[in-house]
Write an enzyme that holds these catalytic residues in place. Structure first.
Site, PDB file in Angstrom:
ATOM      1  N   GLY A 122       0.855  -1.199   0.000  1.00 11.44           N
ATOM      2  CA  GLY A 122       0.000   0.000   0.000  1.00 11.44           C
ATOM      3  C   GLY A 122       0.881   1.235   0.000  1.00 11.44           C
ATOM      4  N   ALA A 123       2.011   1.120  -0.672  1.00 10.11           N
ATOM      5  CA  ALA A 123       3.050   2.150  -0.536  1.00 10.11           C
ATOM      6  C   ALA A 123       2.682   3.465  -1.200  1.00 10.11           C
ATOM      7  CB  ALA A 123       4.371   1.619  -1.094  1.00 10.11           C
ATOM      8  N   ILE A 127      -1.254   6.567   4.286  1.00 13.88           N
ATOM      9  CA  ILE A 127      -0.494   6.198   5.500  1.00 13.88           C
ATOM     10  C   ILE A 127       0.978   6.091   5.142  1.00 13.88           C
ATOM     11  CG2 ILE A 127      -0.136   4.419   7.261  1.00 13.88           C
ATOM     12  CD1 ILE A 127      -3.145   3.720   6.954  1.00 13.88           C
ATOM     13  N   ARG A 209     -19.531  -7.062   6.192  1.00 15.13           N
ATOM     14  CA  ARG A 209     -18.245  -7.232   6.868  1.00 15.13           C
ATOM     15  C   ARG A 209     -17.586  -8.559   6.465  1.00 15.13           C
ATOM     16  NH1 ARG A 209     -17.015  -6.659  12.575  1.00 15.13           N
ATOM     17  NH2 ARG A 209     -14.760  -6.677  12.687  1.00 15.13           N
ATOM     18  N   GLY A 241      -3.642  -3.074   7.426  1.00 16.68           N
ATOM     19  CA  GLY A 241      -4.880  -3.145   6.642  1.00 16.68           C
ATOM     20  C   GLY A 241      -5.979  -3.856   7.422  1.00 16.68           C
ATOM     21  N   ASN A 242      -7.155  -3.291   7.417  1.00 16.95           N
ATOM     22  CA  ASN A 242      -8.271  -3.836   8.207  1.00 16.95           C
ATOM     23  C   ASN A 242      -9.023  -4.945   7.481  1.00 16.95           C
ATOM     24  OD1 ASN A 242      -8.235  -2.471  10.667  1.00 16.95           O
ATOM     25  ND2 ASN A 242      -8.998  -0.597   9.690  1.00 16.95           N
ATOM     26  N   ASP A 270      -4.615   2.675  18.767  1.00 19.09           N
ATOM     27  CA  ASP A 270      -5.637   2.668  19.822  1.00 19.09           C
ATOM     28  C   ASP A 270      -5.002   2.986  21.175  1.00 19.09           C
ATOM     29  OD1 ASP A 270      -7.715   1.609  17.972  1.00 19.09           O
ATOM     30  OD2 ASP A 270      -6.370  -0.109  17.935  1.00 19.09           O
ATOM     31  N   ARG A 273      -4.389   6.651  21.282  1.00 13.64           N
ATOM     32  CA  ARG A 273      -5.659   7.372  21.476  1.00 13.64           C
ATOM     33  C   ARG A 273      -6.104   7.291  22.937  1.00 13.64           C
ATOM     34  NH1 ARG A 273      -8.447   4.790  16.017  1.00 13.64           N
ATOM     35  NH2 ARG A 273      -7.769   6.406  14.580  1.00 13.64           N
ATOM     36  N   HIS A 298      -8.919  -4.786  16.858  1.00 15.19           N
ATOM     37  CA  HIS A 298      -8.947  -3.385  16.414  1.00 15.19           C
ATOM     38  C   HIS A 298     -10.326  -3.144  15.790  1.00 15.19           C
ATOM     39  CE1 HIS A 298      -7.761   0.485  14.860  1.00 15.19           C
ATOM     40  NE2 HIS A 298      -8.066   0.105  13.635  1.00 15.19           N
TER      41      HIS A 298
END
Ligand code: LMR
Length: 468
Positions: A122-123, A127, A209, A241-242, A270, A273, A298
């Site tokens: 995902g370069a 992010i 999902r 990555g989710n 998290d 946060r 997560h």
């Protein structure tokens, strides 16, 4: 200084050989073609067709004396794909990073550590756009640690990936010694010592999902197989990555030759946060908050643990006596922070995610301060908390700074905490069933959904942080 070697001379190849494979006039311009053109030294003429000469402007950035020895032509960079578009087959060094430097001749660099290879998927994304420059600057691995960046993108994102590589070139980072770009994980992950797996499909409108688990799961299964085949046997993997916990499980199951312990799903964001919210409530700066555990997934079932966390070295509950706030507002604020941010930005967190990846890596390559710990979602086998085996669950960890970690044993788990941990555990066990076809567990569960892909029955009231 010392530009000692120009491994693959664009000039000799473009001047003497057919460049048909390299110099395509297609709008899809693979890295090698770009590099060949970019490093065409003065005085040498292209022999490619006038059509090609027209298509690309030639720019020279290497002086002839820097060109030491042309290496043999690399294997084909581009070959026709079925749809007629050129297809990049291998990961290629990029631009100025194709020059090789002799560290030993340079007093300043002599004390440097051995080059490490860091692969990032995902370069070309947001992010990575924050993260890569931090890695290249030395902020992550240290000021004596030269790095090679291996950037993985997709055919669709390839031109953007080249843009990232160009910006890395233009930043003149002394520690950044190699950059290569590619779309094949089997090439990009070769010998990688770190793999930061950021690229994943975001959940789109109307997407279940379970569908997201399947789509992204396939990406992480493939990347796991690639790591298994070509990465360093001790590669450390951080999945961003989710849904990152289950993607990590899929990845490690597809990489049986790499220790499962080496795989992490990112819950450091998290943790950060949670620290921020506690600091805000207590009226202290956030560096005064320590021992912050995020338990679980997560997702919105994650459990920010105020029972074991400390403020100014004291148990949180002695500093913040508002139990109602701790149990409800604080917890939900952390669980839903990602979604709140998406509402403001219109997209997922990027900069703070990159910062938390930096924190996560630094927590593994530098020793954990005495008495403190950090959160990371890791493989549960052998955990001392009674959490089910064979899932990836965020837990408190400590490291000696050698890339490895140990789980922290001396934490208190009361009924309230246990109950919430169980909810996140149940969610992850359900996610695991949905991806049984990707982890090799399909035969164990012996149940199939409509796609024949395992039994997928996710709790309806839980979401990714960004799914609200
Ligand atoms: C975050 O926590 O900010 C992200 O994981 C949110 C998301 O779903 O992209």
């Amino acid at each position: 200084m010392a530009v000692a070697e120009f491994l693959y001379s664009a000039c000799s190849i473009t001047a003497t050989a057919s460049t048909d494979r390299h110099c395509s006039s297609s709008s899809f311009l693979p890295s090698k073609a770009y590099r060949l053109l970019k490093y065409h030294p003065p005085g040498l003429q292209l022999t490619s067709s006038p059509r090609r000469q027209q298509a690309f402007k030639l720019v020279c950035s290497a002086a002839p004396q820097q060109v030491e020895a042309p290496a043999p032509a690399a294997s084909a960079a581009v070959s026709p794909s079925l749809n007629g578009k050129p297809k990049l087959e291998s990961s290629e060094c990029y631009g100025v990073f194709c020059l090789h430097y002799d560290f030993k001749t340079d007093g300043e660099t002599r004390a440097w550590k051995k080059l490490i290879k860091v692969a990032v998927s995902g370069a070309a994304g947001m992010i990575s756009n924050h993260l890569l420059f931090k890695i290249a600057s030395g902020e992550v691995f240290g000021q004596d640690q030269p790095v090679a960046l291996r950037l993985l993108g997709s055919e669709r994102s390839f031109r953007a990936l080249e843009g990232v590589a160009m910006e890395l070139e233009d930043s003149l980072f002394p520690l950044l010694r190699e950059v290569s770009v590619g779309i094949d994980p089997y090439e990009v992950f070769k010998d990688a010592e770190w793999a930061l797996l950021i690229g994943a499909k975001p959940r789109g409108p109307g997407m279940e999902r379970g569908d997201l688990l399947d789509i992204n799961g396939k990406i992480f299964a493939k990347q796991g197989r690639a790591l298994n085949a070509v990465a360093s046997r001790n590669v450390k993997v951080i999945v961003v990555g989710n849904p990152c916990n289950t993607n990590t499980l899929i990845c490690l199951k597809n990489a049986p030759n790499i220790p499962a312990k080496n795989f992490h799903a990112l819950t450091r964001l998290d943790e950060n946060r949670a620290k921020c919210q506690l600091a805000l409530k207590a009226g202290v700066f956030y560096d005064k908050v320590s021992n912050m555990t995020i338990w679980g997934n997560h997702s919105t079932t994650q459990v920010p643990d105020f029972l074991n966390a400390r403020i100014l070295g004291l148990p949180v509950k002695e500093v913040i006596t508002d139990t109602q706030w701790l149990e409800h507002e604080f917890t939900q604020k952390v669980q839903k922070r990602g979604g709140e941010l998406i509402k403001k930005w219109g997209r997922s967190s990027a900069a703070s995610t990159a910062v938390s990846i930096v924190d996560a890596i630094r927590s593994l390559v530098f020793p954990t301060p005495e008495g403190d710990w950090f959160s990371s979602a890791v493989y549960t086998n052998g955990n001392p908390y009674g959490i089910a085996d064979d899932i990836v669950f965020s837990m408190p960890c400590r490291s000696k700074g050698n890339g490895d970690y140990e789980l922290v044993e001396d934490v208190i788990i009361d009924d309230f905490l246990r109950q919430r941990i169980k909810k996140s555990e149940a969610e992850l066990l359900a996610e695991k069933k949905c991806v049984a076809h990707l982890t090799g567990d399909i035969f164990r569960f012996k149940k199939c959904n409509l796609n024949g892909n395992g039994y997928c029955d996710l709790p309806g009231d839980t979401m990714l942080p960004g799914e609200q």
